[in-house]
Design a protein around this motif. Structure first.
Motif, PDB file in Angstrom:
ATOM      1  N   GLN A 244       1.457  -6.144  -3.765  1.00 41.17           N
ATOM      2  CA  GLN A 244       1.863  -5.069  -2.862  1.00 41.17           C
ATOM      3  C   GLN A 244       0.889  -3.892  -2.889  1.00 41.17           C
ATOM      4  O   GLN A 244       0.901  -3.068  -1.972  1.00 41.17           O
ATOM      5  N   ASP A 245       0.089  -3.797  -3.937  1.00 43.48           N
ATOM      6  CA  ASP A 245      -0.872  -2.707  -4.073  1.00 43.48           C
ATOM      7  C   ASP A 245      -0.172  -1.348  -3.967  1.00 43.48           C
ATOM      8  O   ASP A 245      -0.652  -0.424  -3.285  1.00 43.48           O
ATOM      9  N   LEU A 246       0.978  -1.207  -4.635  1.00 43.38           N
ATOM     10  CA  LEU A 246       1.668   0.075  -4.663  1.00 43.38           C
ATOM     11  C   LEU A 246       0.925   1.034  -5.595  1.00 43.38           C
ATOM     12  O   LEU A 246       0.358   0.628  -6.613  1.00 43.38           O
ATOM     13  N   HIS A 247       0.949   2.303  -5.236  1.00 42.02           N
ATOM     14  CA  HIS A 247       0.257   3.326  -6.008  1.00 42.02           C
ATOM     15  C   HIS A 247       1.299   4.237  -6.657  1.00 42.02           C
ATOM     16  O   HIS A 247       2.183   4.761  -5.973  1.00 42.02           O
ATOM     17  N   PHE A 248       1.192   4.431  -7.959  1.00 44.05           N
ATOM     18  CA  PHE A 248       2.208   5.150  -8.720  1.00 44.05           C
ATOM     19  C   PHE A 248       1.652   6.461  -9.264  1.00 44.05           C
ATOM     20  O   PHE A 248       0.539   6.518  -9.799  1.00 44.05           O
ATOM     21  N   HIS A 249       2.445   7.512  -9.107  1.00 43.13           N
ATOM     22  CA  HIS A 249       2.064   8.845  -9.578  1.00 43.13           C
ATOM     23  C   HIS A 249       3.280   9.508 -10.214  1.00 43.13           C
ATOM     24  O   HIS A 249       4.427   9.167  -9.926  1.00 43.13           O
ATOM     25  N   GLY A 250       3.015  10.481 -11.067  1.00 46.12           N
ATOM     26  CA  GLY A 250       4.063  11.341 -11.595  1.00 46.12           C
ATOM     27  C   GLY A 250       3.851  12.761 -11.103  1.00 46.12           C
ATOM     28  O   GLY A 250       2.715  13.177 -10.830  1.00 46.12           O
ATOM     29  N   PHE A 251       4.939  13.510 -10.976  1.00 46.11           N
ATOM     30  CA  PHE A 251       4.820  14.905 -10.557  1.00 46.11           C
ATOM     31  C   PHE A 251       5.741  15.765 -11.406  1.00 46.11           C
ATOM     32  O   PHE A 251       6.910  15.446 -11.602  1.00 46.11           O
ATOM     33  N   TRP A 252       5.187  16.878 -11.884  1.00 46.61           N
ATOM     34  CA  TRP A 252       5.935  17.853 -12.688  1.00 46.61           C
ATOM     35  C   TRP A 252       5.639  19.232 -12.124  1.00 46.61           C
ATOM     36  O   TRP A 252       4.505  19.699 -12.178  1.00 46.61           O
ATOM     37  N   MET A 253       6.661  19.886 -11.578  1.00 51.54           N
ATOM     38  CA  MET A 253       6.470  21.184 -10.935  1.00 51.54           C
ATOM     39  C   MET A 253       5.892  22.207 -11.901  1.00 51.54           C
ATOM     40  O   MET A 253       5.065  23.053 -11.526  1.00 51.54           O
ATOM     41  N   THR A 254       6.320  22.145 -13.161  1.00 52.46           N
ATOM     42  CA  THR A 254       5.830  23.099 -14.157  1.00 52.46           C
ATOM     43  C   THR A 254       4.316  22.995 -14.310  1.00 52.46           C
ATOM     44  O   THR A 254       3.617  24.021 -14.369  1.00 52.46           O
ATOM     45  N   ARG A 255       3.802  21.784 -14.389  1.00 53.08           N
ATOM     46  CA  ARG A 255       2.345  21.614 -14.513  1.00 53.08           C
ATOM     47  C   ARG A 255       1.633  22.144 -13.274  1.00 53.08           C
ATOM     48  O   ARG A 255       0.580  22.798 -13.375  1.00 53.08           O
ATOM     49  N   TRP A 256       2.179  21.853 -12.100  1.00 53.30           N
ATOM     50  CA  TRP A 256       1.558  22.337 -10.865  1.00 53.30           C
ATOM     51  C   TRP A 256       1.487  23.867 -10.880  1.00 53.30           C
ATOM     52  O   TRP A 256       0.448  24.448 -10.547  1.00 53.30           O
ATOM     53  N   ASN A 257       2.577  24.518 -11.268  1.00 50.87           N
ATOM     54  CA  ASN A 257       2.580  25.977 -11.331  1.00 50.87           C
ATOM     55  C   ASN A 257       1.557  26.506 -12.331  1.00 50.87           C
ATOM     56  O   ASN A 257       0.895  27.517 -12.086  1.00 50.87           O
ATOM     57  N   ASP A 258       1.442  25.817 -13.466  1.00 45.73           N
ATOM     58  CA  ASP A 258       0.549  26.290 -14.526  1.00 45.73           C
ATOM     59  C   ASP A 258      -0.924  26.128 -14.170  1.00 45.73           C
ATOM     60  O   ASP A 258      -1.780  26.815 -14.742  1.00 45.73           O
TER      61      ASP A 258
ATOM     62  N   HIS B  51       0.811  -1.223   0.000  1.00 46.06           N
ATOM     63  CA  HIS B  51       0.000   0.000   0.000  1.00 46.06           C
ATOM     64  C   HIS B  51       0.847   1.277   0.000  1.00 46.06           C
ATOM     65  O   HIS B  51       0.324   2.354   0.287  1.00 46.06           O
ATOM     66  N   GLY B  52       2.119   1.165  -0.325  1.00 50.37           N
ATOM     67  CA  GLY B  52       2.961   2.352  -0.392  1.00 50.37           C
ATOM     68  C   GLY B  52       2.671   3.184  -1.634  1.00 50.37           C
ATOM     69  O   GLY B  52       2.012   2.745  -2.579  1.00 50.37           O
ATOM     70  N   THR B  53       3.178   4.407  -1.626  1.00 49.40           N
ATOM     71  CA  THR B  53       2.984   5.339  -2.737  1.00 49.40           C
ATOM     72  C   THR B  53       4.338   5.683  -3.340  1.00 49.40           C
ATOM     73  O   THR B  53       5.286   6.001  -2.609  1.00 49.40           O
ATOM     74  N   VAL B  54       4.426   5.614  -4.668  1.00 53.66           N
ATOM     75  CA  VAL B  54       5.664   5.915  -5.385  1.00 53.66           C
ATOM     76  C   VAL B  54       5.404   7.103  -6.301  1.00 53.66           C
ATOM     77  O   VAL B  54       4.502   7.077  -7.139  1.00 53.66           O
TER      78      VAL B  54
END
Length: 341
Positions: free
Chosen positions: A272-286, A248-251
Motif C-alpha cells: 500500500q506504500d502508506l506513510h506514517f508520521h507522529g505529531f505532538w503539538m508541544t514539540r511544534w510549539n517549542d 500512498h495514503g498518509t497516516v
C-alpha cells in the motif's frame, strides 16, 4: 500595587491517579517580579495530557510540587516595574509553553511566557484554542497537500481534536469519514446524540469501529480513497484502519488512547506504500517561530468569530475539581471540561 483576594491552586506533590494525587491549596496571591506579569486565570481546560502529567506518564512534565494544567485563558492584572513588554492590565493571554500550571487562580511569570489574544473572542473558546483546534489544524495542513473534495478519515472522531478536524475540514473544502465507538445498548440515546452532533459539525460519514471490515465500509473507502488518516487510538483499531486505506495514503498518529502498541500490517508498508508520521503539538510549539504560530491562531480566531469553529464546553468551578476530573476522564463524552475561577 497589592492584589486582593486569595490564591487557589490545584496541585500535586507526587504522581498518581488524579483524584488522589491532586489537592486544593490556598495562599497569598504572588507579587510579580520586575520582569514578570501577574495574570488571573478565567478558564482552564482539562486535557488528556494534563491527566497524564499528574499520573507521571507524560514525556514532558513540570518539577514537583506542581500545579496541574497546561492550557487556559488569563487576564493580566499587574505588570512588573521593569517588564519590557507590550502587555498591559486587562489584556487577555494564553500560555506560550506547556508546564506553566494553569489550574490556578493567579500566576506570576515572565511576560514572554504568554501570547496576547484579542478581547473580542468568547472566553471559553479562547481558553480551549491552543491544544485541540491547533492540533487538528496542523495535521490537516502539514503532512499532505489536500485538494478540494479530498477525504480525511479519523478515529476518535468524538474527541475534541476530532470535532475540530470535522469543522476545519468543512471550512477548507475537504470531506471526512469519522470512526467512532458504538455506545452500549443502555446508552442508545447518547449514541443518537453523538451522531447528530457530529453531523451538525459537518461530518460526511460516520462509521462504527467494529464495522471497518464490513463490505459497505470497504466500498466506502474504495469510492472515497481518503488521502489522510488521523489516529489517536493506536493498537488493533489502527491496524484495521490501515487495511482499508488506499495506496500512498498518509497516516498521522497524535495519541494512543487504547494504550496498546501500534502494530502495522506488512502490506501497509510494502504494497500500500502508506506513510506514517507522529505529531505532538508541544514539540511544534517549542520548535516553531512565534510569528507562524500567531498566523495559525489568527486563522482559528477568525473561524471562531464567524461561528465556523467551536468547542463544546462544560464548565466546573475550581472547587468542584473532583467532579470535573471524573467527567473529563469518563468514556463517551462530547464536551471539553473546563475549570473556571
Amino acid at each position: 500595587m497589592a492584589t486582593s483576594g486569595v490564591l487557589r491552586q490545584l496541585m500535586y506533590t507526587a504522581h498518581g491517579p488524579p483524584l488522589s494525587a491532586l489537592a486544593m491549596r490556598s495562599g497569598t496571591i504572588p507579587t510579580p517580579g520586575a520582569s514578570e506579569v501577574l495574570v488571573k486565570f478565567l478558564a482552564s481546560p482539562i486535557n488528556p495530557s494534563d491527566i497524564n502529567q499528574v499520573e507521571g506518564v507524560y514525556p514532558k512534565s513540570p518539577s514537583l510540587p506542581a500545579v496541574g494544567g497546561n492550557e487556559g485563558l488569563a487576564e493580566v492584572v499587574q505588570v512588573g516595574r521593569d517588564c519590557a513588554t507590550d502587555l498591559k492590565e486587562g489584556d487577555r493571554v494564553i500560555p506560550r509553553w506547556s508546564c506553566l500550571g494553569t489550574w490556578t487562580s493567579h500566576l506570576a511569570s515572565d511576560a514572554g511566557n504568554f501570547i496576547k489574544l484579542p478581547g473580542d473572542v468568547d472566553p471559553l473558546q479562547a481558553a480551549t484554542l491552543s491544544v485541540n483546534p491547533c492540533t487538528a489544524y496542523r495535521m490537516l495542513h502539514d503532512f499532505c497537500q489536500l485538494q478540494p473534495g479530498d477525504y480525511v478519515v479519523q478515529n476518535g472522531a468524538t474527541s475534541a481534536v476530532g470535532q475540530a478536524a470535522i469543522q476545519l475540514a468543512k471550512v477548507f473544502g475537504w470531506k471526512t469519514i469519522n470512526i467512532v465507538r458504538k455506545r452500549p445498548e443502555d446508552q442508545a440515546k447518547g449514541d443518537a446524540e453523538m451522531r447528530a452532533h457530529l453531523q451538525e459539525l459537518g461530518a460526511d460519514h460516520i462509521v462504527y469501529d467494529d464495522e471497518l471490515m464490513e463490505p459497505d465500509t470497504r466500498a466506502l473507502f474504495k469510492e472515497t480513497r481518503p488521502r489522510l488518516a488521523l489516529n489517536c487510538v493506536g493498537g488493533k483499531p489502527l491496524s484495521t484502519l490501515c487495511k482499508v486505506m488506499p495506496q500512498h495514503g498518509t497516516v498521522v498518529t497524535y495519541g494512543g488512547m487504547s494504550k496498546k502498541p501500534i502494530m502495522l500490517p506488512t502490506a501497509a508498508l510494502i504494497f500500500q506504500d502508506l506513510h506514517f508520521h507522529g505529531f505532538w503539538m508541544t514539540r511544534w510549539n517549542d520548535t516553531t517561530d512565534l510569528a507562524e504560530r500567531q498566523r495559525m491562531l489568527d486563522t482559528l480566531l477568525d473561524l471562531i468569530r464567524s461561528g465556523q469553529l467551536a468547542t463544546r464546553v462544560q464548565t466546573h468551578a475550581l472547587e468542584n475539581w473532583e467532579e470535573a476530573i471524573t467527567q473529563a476522564t469518563a468514556p463517551y463524552k462530547l464536551d471539553k471540561h473546563v475549570l473556571v475561577f
